[in-house]
Design a protein around this motif. Structure first.
Motif, short mmCIF file in Angstrom:
data_model
loop_
_atom_site.label_atom_id
_atom_site.label_comp_id
_atom_site.label_asym_id
_atom_site.label_seq_id
_atom_site.Cartn_x
_atom_site.Cartn_y
_atom_site.Cartn_z
N GLN A 93 -27.55 21.47 36.97
CA GLN A 93 -28.97 21.63 37.53
C GLN A 93 -29.46 23.10 36.98
OE1 GLN A 93 -28.78 20.29 41.31
NE2 GLN A 93 -28.30 18.20 40.78
N ALA A 94 -28.48 23.95 37.30
CA ALA A 94 -28.94 25.43 37.09
C ALA A 94 -29.21 25.75 35.68
CB ALA A 94 -27.67 26.27 37.74
N CYS A 95 -28.42 25.15 34.91
CA CYS A 95 -28.71 25.23 33.37
C CYS A 95 -29.98 24.77 33.01
CB CYS A 95 -27.70 24.51 32.50
SG CYS A 95 -25.85 25.23 32.29
N ALA A 96 -30.28 23.65 33.60
CA ALA A 96 -31.76 23.21 33.32
C ALA A 96 -32.86 24.12 33.80
CB ALA A 96 -32.04 21.79 33.96
N GLU A 97 -32.57 24.65 35.21
CA GLU A 97 -33.49 25.82 35.58
C GLU A 97 -33.68 26.89 34.75
OE1 GLU A 97 -32.84 26.70 39.61
OE2 GLU A 97 -32.42 24.78 40.31
N LEU A 98 -32.75 27.24 34.26
CA LEU A 98 -32.45 28.64 33.60
C LEU A 98 -33.25 28.43 31.93
CD1 LEU A 98 -29.19 30.46 34.24
CD2 LEU A 98 -31.85 31.08 34.96
N MET A 99 -33.04 27.04 31.36
CA MET A 99 -33.43 26.64 30.41
C MET A 99 -35.12 26.57 30.32
SD MET A 99 -31.09 23.56 29.43
CE MET A 99 -31.92 22.79 27.99
N ALA A 100 -35.57 25.90 31.50
CA ALA A 100 -37.16 25.92 31.62
C ALA A 100 -37.69 27.22 31.77
CB ALA A 100 -37.36 25.15 32.87
N LYS A 101 -36.88 28.13 32.14
CA LYS A 101 -37.57 29.54 32.52
C LYS A 101 -37.33 30.36 31.10
CE LYS A 101 -37.46 33.28 35.77
NZ LYS A 101 -37.04 33.73 37.07
N TYR A 102 -36.29 30.38 30.36
CA TYR A 102 -36.09 31.17 29.22
C TYR A 102 -36.15 30.61 27.91
CZ TYR A 102 -34.90 34.54 32.94
OH TYR A 102 -35.00 35.22 34.08
N GLY A 103 -36.03 29.23 27.71
CA GLY A 103 -35.86 28.64 26.60
C GLY A 103 -36.87 27.65 26.08
N THR A 104 -38.06 27.84 26.54
CA THR A 104 -39.28 27.13 26.17
C THR A 104 -39.96 27.63 24.86
OG1 THR A 104 -40.82 28.34 27.37
CG2 THR A 104 -39.86 26.40 28.39
N LYS A 105 -39.46 28.68 24.29
CA LYS A 105 -40.19 29.07 22.96
C LYS A 105 -39.20 29.33 21.97
CE LYS A 105 -43.67 32.32 25.24
NZ LYS A 105 -44.14 33.81 25.35
N ALA A 106 -37.95 28.64 22.48
CA ALA A 106 -36.64 28.58 21.66
C ALA A 106 -37.08 27.44 20.41
CB ALA A 106 -35.42 28.01 22.06
N THR A 107 -36.63 27.85 19.27
CA THR A 107 -36.80 26.81 18.10
C THR A 107 -35.57 25.78 17.80
OG1 THR A 107 -36.26 28.24 16.38
CG2 THR A 107 -38.68 28.10 17.06
N THR A 108 -34.30 26.60 18.07
CA THR A 108 -33.20 25.55 17.75
C THR A 108 -32.05 25.87 19.08
OG1 THR A 108 -33.12 26.36 15.73
CG2 THR A 108 -31.05 25.68 16.69
N CYS A 109 -31.72 24.64 19.72
CA CYS A 109 -30.84 24.70 20.82
C CYS A 109 -29.47 24.32 20.46
CB CYS A 109 -31.69 23.90 22.14
SG CYS A 109 -30.44 23.64 23.33
N LEU A 110 -28.54 24.96 20.75
CA LEU A 110 -26.88 24.58 20.60
C LEU A 110 -26.35 24.45 21.77
CD1 LEU A 110 -24.61 24.45 18.75
CD2 LEU A 110 -24.33 26.75 18.77
N ASP A 111 -25.78 23.09 22.05
CA ASP A 111 -25.27 22.86 23.30
C ASP A 111 -23.50 22.59 22.92
OD1 ASP A 111 -24.66 22.06 25.88
OD2 ASP A 111 -25.36 20.06 25.47
N ILE A 112 -23.12 23.78 23.52
CA ILE A 112 -21.59 23.87 23.18
C ILE A 112 -20.66 23.08 24.37
CG2 ILE A 112 -19.46 25.21 22.87
CD1 ILE A 112 -21.51 27.61 22.03
#
Length: 284
Positions: A137-156
């Motif tokens: 849940q915390a990862c999702a919250e930070l993704m919504a805040k800082y990741g919306t302009k990303a073009t490539t997401c890598l999930d390790i």
């Protein structure tokens, strides 16, 4: 595959401390149930691997509870099959609103969405990968805040692929998941297919099997792999990218802190329960 099911009754007033302790001992989640006719007690059930025998698990759990000075009773361990384990925790996992109007629905649960809801369906043989855990849940919250302009997401350590599916919901066009566990990669691939999401899934090593860089990297792991992987992750993150790490429990926060502050700038930290999740950027 077989597992060791360990159950123990503990006093309700220390449930948070005990579950925090158990979080460090098993990554497979645990179940809390009331003890019939004993309102001050709670039964906790967790699942360990068979590298230890039932008696060794009983000794370990008993020792840890005694060292922490927690009262307990009815401690017992038994060997169970995959099916037993799967059915025991599955009934407790409910649909979770991981972001506003974004609901994670376990495939085995019925859910009638509200008009404004978007639903991600997740099937899993792991209790950890269904959206209910604080770190997800915390990862999702930070993704919504800082990741919306990303073009490539890598999930390790992609597991069930749940964070990739959240990234798709946020509009990130290129999705890549990597995991060393072939069964996890297969599960993530199946979940992407169920949700009509196009993602590249890699079974392998981050250093050698992922080529290129990403401007959003997710690593919801635990302290030991994070300590090992942070230098490699630094090479895989774009110069202006954001790294989100989680799986850091209170008791090990100070241990990993130097690995973070030496090379990373902390953009934001979210604490849910006993778990720390951080958005990081390269130091300037």
């Amino acid at each position: 595959m077989k597992w060791i099911e360990i159950s123990v009754a503990i006093e309700r007033v220390v449930i948070e401390e005990v579950t925090t302790l158990f979080d460090t001992m098993s990554s497979n989640g645990f179940i809390e149930e009331d003890v019939p006719n004993e309102p001050n007690w709670v039964q906790i059930t967790l699942y360990g691997d068979t590298s230890k025998s039932t008696s060794e698990w009983e000794t370990l759990i008993g020792h840890e509870l005694e060292q922490a000075q927690f009262n307990f009773k009815h401690l017992k361990a038994k060997e169970v099959t995959d099916t037993d384990w799967y059915n025991s925790w599955q009934q407790y996992i409910e649909p979770t609103e991981i972001l506003p109007h974004l609901v994670i629905r376990p495939a085995w649960k019925e859910y009638i969405p509200k008009e404004e809801d978007q639903v991600i369906t997740i099937d899993s043989d792991l209790s950890f990968g269904t959206g209910a855990h604080e770190t997800t849940q915390a990862c999702a919250e930070l993704m919504a805040k800082y990741g919306t302009k990303a073009t490539t997401c890598l999930d390790i350590g992609t597991g069930t692929g749940i964070l990739l599916l959240v990234a798709h919901h946020l509009g990130i066009p290129k999705l890549i998941g990597i995991d060393i566990d072939a069964s996890a990669v297969a599960q993530a691939d199946a979940n992407c297919e169920t949700n009509a999401v196009d993602a590249k899934l890699i079974c392998g090593d981050l250093a050698t099997d992922f080529k290129g860089t990403a401007d959003l990297i997710l690593a919801n792991l635990t302290v030991d792999p994070l300590k090992m992987l942070l230098p490699t992750i630094s090479e895989k993150l774009d110069s202006k990218g954001i790294l989100i790490i989680s799986g850091i429990i209170d008791e090990r926060y100070e241990e990993i802190k130097p690995f973070i502050t030496e090379h990373w700038q902390v953009v934001e930290e979210v604490i849910k329960g006993s778990w720390h999740t951080l958005a990081l950027a390269h130091k300037e």
